[in-house]
Enzyme design. Structure first.
Site, PDB file in Angstrom:
ATOM      1  CE  LYS A   9      42.706  40.254  36.006  1.00 48.79           C
ATOM      2  NZ  LYS A   9      42.570  40.276  34.489  1.00 48.79           N
ATOM      3  CE1 TYR A  49      39.419  44.345  32.911  1.00 50.68           C
ATOM      4  CE2 TYR A  49      37.977  43.655  35.059  1.00 50.68           C
ATOM      5  CZ  TYR A  49      38.794  43.627  34.386  1.00 50.68           C
ATOM      6  OH  TYR A  49      40.051  42.992  35.004  1.00 50.68           O
ATOM      7  CG  ASN A 112      44.678  37.355  33.116  1.00 50.54           C
ATOM      8  OD1 ASN A 112      43.752  37.719  34.057  1.00 50.54           O
ATOM      9  ND2 ASN A 112      44.813  37.898  32.133  1.00 50.54           N
ATOM     10  CG  HIS A 115      43.848  45.054  34.723  1.00 49.06           C
ATOM     11  ND1 HIS A 115      43.191  44.621  33.861  1.00 49.06           N
ATOM     12  CD2 HIS A 115      44.274  46.806  35.087  1.00 49.06           C
ATOM     13  CE1 HIS A 115      43.141  45.980  32.695  1.00 49.06           C
ATOM     14  NE2 HIS A 115      43.512  47.097  33.825  1.00 49.06           N
ATOM     15  CD  GLU A 126      42.862  50.632  33.287  1.00 47.50           C
ATOM     16  OE1 GLU A 126      43.867  50.471  33.845  1.00 47.50           O
ATOM     17  OE2 GLU A 126      42.295  49.995  32.368  1.00 47.50           O
TER      18      GLU A 126
HETATM   19  P1  CMP Z   1      42.765  42.082  31.622  1.00 49.65           P
HETATM   20  O1  CMP Z   1      43.738  42.637  31.715  1.00 49.65           O
HETATM   21  O2  CMP Z   1      41.635  42.593  33.337  1.00 49.65           O
HETATM   22  O3  CMP Z   1      41.218  42.993  30.473  1.00 49.65           O
HETATM   23  C1  CMP Z   1      40.510  42.580  30.585  1.00 49.65           C
HETATM   24  C2  CMP Z   1      40.447  41.457  30.833  1.00 49.65           C
HETATM   25  O4  CMP Z   1      39.011  40.217  30.285  1.00 49.65           O
HETATM   26  C3  CMP Z   1      41.378  40.229  30.796  1.00 49.65           C
HETATM   27  O5  CMP Z   1      42.645  40.507  32.118  1.00 49.65           O
HETATM   28  C4  CMP Z   1      40.806  38.170  30.351  1.00 49.65           C
HETATM   29  O6  CMP Z   1      41.442  38.489  31.957  1.00 49.65           O
HETATM   30  C5  CMP Z   1      39.561  38.963  30.204  1.00 49.65           C
HETATM   31  N1  CMP Z   1      39.420  37.993  29.296  1.00 49.65           N
HETATM   32  C6  CMP Z   1      40.168  38.607  28.139  1.00 49.65           C
HETATM   33  N2  CMP Z   1      39.200  37.270  26.733  1.00 49.65           N
HETATM   34  C7  CMP Z   1      38.804  36.342  27.868  1.00 49.65           C
HETATM   35  C8  CMP Z   1      38.039  35.478  27.014  1.00 49.65           C
HETATM   36  N3  CMP Z   1      37.806  34.849  25.756  1.00 49.65           N
HETATM   37  N4  CMP Z   1      37.665  34.341  27.975  1.00 49.65           N
HETATM   38  C9  CMP Z   1      37.120  35.043  29.240  1.00 49.65           C
HETATM   39  N5  CMP Z   1      37.708  36.210  30.178  1.00 49.65           N
HETATM   40  C10 CMP Z   1      38.668  36.724  28.834  1.00 49.65           C
END
Ligand code: CMP
Length: 140
Positions: A9, A49, A112, A115, A126
Protein backbone atom coordinates in the site's frame (compact mmCIF):
# COMPACT_ATOMS: atom_id res chain seq x y z
CA UNK A 1 -0.09 -24.79 -4.93
CA UNK A 2 -2.23 -21.67 -4.52
CA UNK A 3 -2.14 -18.09 -5.71
CA UNK A 4 -3.07 -15.04 -3.71
CA UNK A 5 -3.20 -11.30 -4.38
CA UNK A 6 -0.93 -8.96 -2.46
CA UNK A 7 -0.88 -5.17 -2.54
CA UNK A 8 1.92 -3.12 -1.02
CA UNK A 9 0.00 0.00 0.00
CA UNK A 10 0.99 3.68 -0.45
CA UNK A 11 2.37 4.19 3.08
CA UNK A 12 4.85 1.34 2.53
CA UNK A 13 5.88 2.35 -1.02
CA UNK A 14 6.38 5.96 0.09
CA UNK A 15 8.47 4.78 3.07
CA UNK A 16 10.70 2.82 0.61
CA UNK A 17 9.78 -0.56 2.06
CA UNK A 18 8.90 -2.38 -1.20
CA UNK A 19 12.10 -4.43 -1.14
CA UNK A 20 11.83 -5.29 2.55
CA UNK A 21 8.29 -6.57 2.05
CA UNK A 22 9.07 -8.61 -1.08
CA UNK A 23 12.12 -10.11 0.65
CA UNK A 24 9.91 -11.38 3.46
CA UNK A 25 7.53 -13.06 0.99
CA UNK A 26 10.44 -14.72 -0.82
CA UNK A 27 12.15 -15.77 2.40
CA UNK A 28 8.91 -17.46 3.46
CA UNK A 29 8.74 -19.45 0.21
CA UNK A 30 6.24 -17.44 -1.83
CA UNK A 31 7.11 -16.63 -5.44
CA UNK A 32 6.06 -13.61 -7.49
CA UNK A 33 3.90 -14.75 -10.41
CA UNK A 34 2.86 -11.23 -11.47
CA UNK A 35 3.92 -7.77 -10.35
CA UNK A 36 3.25 -4.12 -11.21
CA UNK A 37 3.83 -0.69 -9.72
CA UNK A 38 0.89 1.62 -10.38
CA UNK A 39 -1.30 4.37 -8.97
CA UNK A 40 -4.91 3.26 -8.66
CA UNK A 41 -7.73 5.39 -10.04
CA UNK A 42 -10.69 6.10 -7.75
CA UNK A 43 -12.87 3.80 -9.90
CA UNK A 44 -10.37 0.93 -9.79
CA UNK A 45 -9.94 1.19 -5.99
CA UNK A 46 -13.71 1.41 -5.43
CA UNK A 47 -14.29 -1.67 -7.58
CA UNK A 48 -11.60 -3.62 -5.78
CA UNK A 49 -13.05 -2.86 -2.34
CA UNK A 50 -16.71 -3.06 -3.45
CA UNK A 51 -17.58 -5.47 -0.60
CA UNK A 52 -16.74 -2.67 1.88
CA UNK A 53 -18.88 -0.05 0.08
CA UNK A 54 -21.33 0.38 2.98
CA UNK A 55 -18.64 0.55 5.69
CA UNK A 56 -18.03 3.92 7.36
CA UNK A 57 -14.34 3.80 6.43
CA UNK A 58 -14.93 3.18 2.69
CA UNK A 59 -14.23 6.78 1.59
CA UNK A 60 -11.07 6.95 3.71
CA UNK A 61 -9.92 3.56 2.36
CA UNK A 62 -10.35 4.60 -1.29
CA UNK A 63 -8.73 7.96 -0.69
CA UNK A 64 -5.71 6.32 0.97
CA UNK A 65 -5.34 3.61 -1.67
CA UNK A 66 -5.25 6.24 -4.44
CA UNK A 67 -2.88 8.57 -2.57
CA UNK A 68 0.37 7.13 -3.93
CA UNK A 69 1.98 4.18 -5.71
CA UNK A 70 1.01 0.61 -4.92
CA UNK A 71 2.73 -2.64 -5.89
CA UNK A 72 0.22 -5.28 -6.94
CA UNK A 73 1.39 -8.89 -7.01
CA UNK A 74 0.12 -12.38 -7.52
CA UNK A 75 2.06 -14.59 -5.12
CA UNK A 76 2.14 -18.34 -5.45
CA UNK A 77 3.23 -21.23 -3.31
CA UNK A 78 2.00 -23.96 -1.05
CA UNK A 79 -0.90 -22.72 1.06
CA UNK A 80 -0.27 -19.21 -0.33
CA UNK A 81 -3.51 -17.59 0.90
CA UNK A 82 -3.02 -18.50 4.56
CA UNK A 83 0.74 -18.13 4.42
CA UNK A 84 0.40 -14.57 3.13
CA UNK A 85 -2.10 -13.75 5.89
CA UNK A 86 0.30 -15.07 8.53
CA UNK A 87 3.18 -13.05 7.06
CA UNK A 88 1.01 -9.88 7.07
CA UNK A 89 -0.35 -10.24 10.61
CA UNK A 90 -3.59 -8.79 11.96
CA UNK A 91 -5.37 -6.01 10.00
CA UNK A 92 -4.91 -3.68 12.96
CA UNK A 93 -1.16 -3.24 13.58
CA UNK A 94 -1.87 -2.80 17.29
CA UNK A 95 -2.91 -6.47 17.28
CA UNK A 96 -0.28 -7.76 14.83
CA UNK A 97 2.31 -10.26 16.08
CA UNK A 98 6.00 -9.39 16.29
CA UNK A 99 7.85 -9.78 13.00
CA UNK A 100 4.72 -9.55 10.80
CA UNK A 101 4.62 -7.02 7.97
CA UNK A 102 1.91 -4.97 9.62
CA UNK A 103 3.75 -4.88 12.93
CA UNK A 104 6.87 -3.73 11.09
CA UNK A 105 5.47 -1.35 8.45
CA UNK A 106 1.83 -0.35 9.19
CA UNK A 107 0.96 3.04 10.65
CA UNK A 108 -2.69 2.38 11.54
CA UNK A 109 -5.60 0.08 10.67
CA UNK A 110 -6.15 2.14 7.51
CA UNK A 111 -2.52 2.68 6.52
CA UNK A 112 -1.67 -0.94 7.17
CA UNK A 113 1.11 -1.50 4.61
CA UNK A 114 -0.25 -4.57 2.82
CA UNK A 115 -3.43 -6.19 1.55
CA UNK A 116 -3.82 -9.93 1.06
CA UNK A 117 -6.72 -12.03 -0.24
CA UNK A 118 -8.81 -13.54 2.56
CA UNK A 119 -9.75 -16.77 0.72
CA UNK A 120 -8.98 -18.74 -2.43
CA UNK A 121 -12.20 -17.45 -3.97
CA UNK A 122 -11.28 -13.81 -3.28
CA UNK A 123 -7.76 -14.49 -4.55
CA UNK A 124 -9.09 -15.60 -7.92
CA UNK A 125 -11.38 -12.58 -8.25
CA UNK A 126 -8.68 -10.16 -7.10
CA UNK A 127 -5.94 -11.56 -9.38
CA UNK A 128 -8.31 -11.43 -12.37
CA UNK A 129 -9.29 -7.88 -11.38
CA UNK A 130 -5.72 -6.62 -11.83
CA UNK A 131 -4.01 -9.00 -14.25
CA UNK A 132 -4.70 -10.52 -17.65
CA UNK A 133 -4.20 -14.27 -17.78
CA UNK A 134 -0.97 -13.91 -19.80
CA UNK A 135 0.55 -11.60 -17.16
CA UNK A 136 0.50 -14.31 -14.49
CA UNK A 137 3.53 -16.54 -14.86
CA UNK A 138 3.52 -19.77 -12.87
CA UNK A 139 6.93 -21.01 -11.75
CA UNK A 140 5.75 -24.33 -10.39
P1 CMP B 1 -7.35 -4.69 3.63
O1 CMP B 1 -6.79 -6.04 3.90
O2 CMP B 1 -6.78 -3.94 2.48
O3 CMP B 1 -8.93 -4.82 3.41
C1 CMP B 1 -9.84 -3.79 3.73
C2 CMP B 1 -9.18 -2.64 4.39
O4 CMP B 1 -10.02 -1.75 5.06
C3 CMP B 1 -8.26 -3.15 5.49
O5 CMP B 1 -7.15 -3.82 4.92
C4 CMP B 1 -7.96 -1.89 6.26
O6 CMP B 1 -6.86 -1.19 5.72
C5 CMP B 1 -9.23 -1.09 6.03
N1 CMP B 1 -9.97 -1.00 7.29
C6 CMP B 1 -10.54 -2.00 7.95
N2 CMP B 1 -11.14 -1.53 9.08
C7 CMP B 1 -10.90 -0.19 9.09
C8 CMP B 1 -11.24 0.85 9.99
N3 CMP B 1 -11.95 0.60 11.09
N4 CMP B 1 -10.84 2.09 9.68
C9 CMP B 1 -10.13 2.34 8.55
N5 CMP B 1 -9.78 1.38 7.67
C10 CMP B 1 -10.16 0.13 7.94
Amino acid sequence: MERTLSIIKPNATIDNNIGNIIKKFEDEGLRIAACKLTVLSKEKAEGFYIEHKERPFFGELVSFMTSGPVVIMALEGENAVDKNRQIMGATNPAEAAEGTLRKLYAKSIGENAVHGSDSLQSAEREINYFFDKNEVISRF
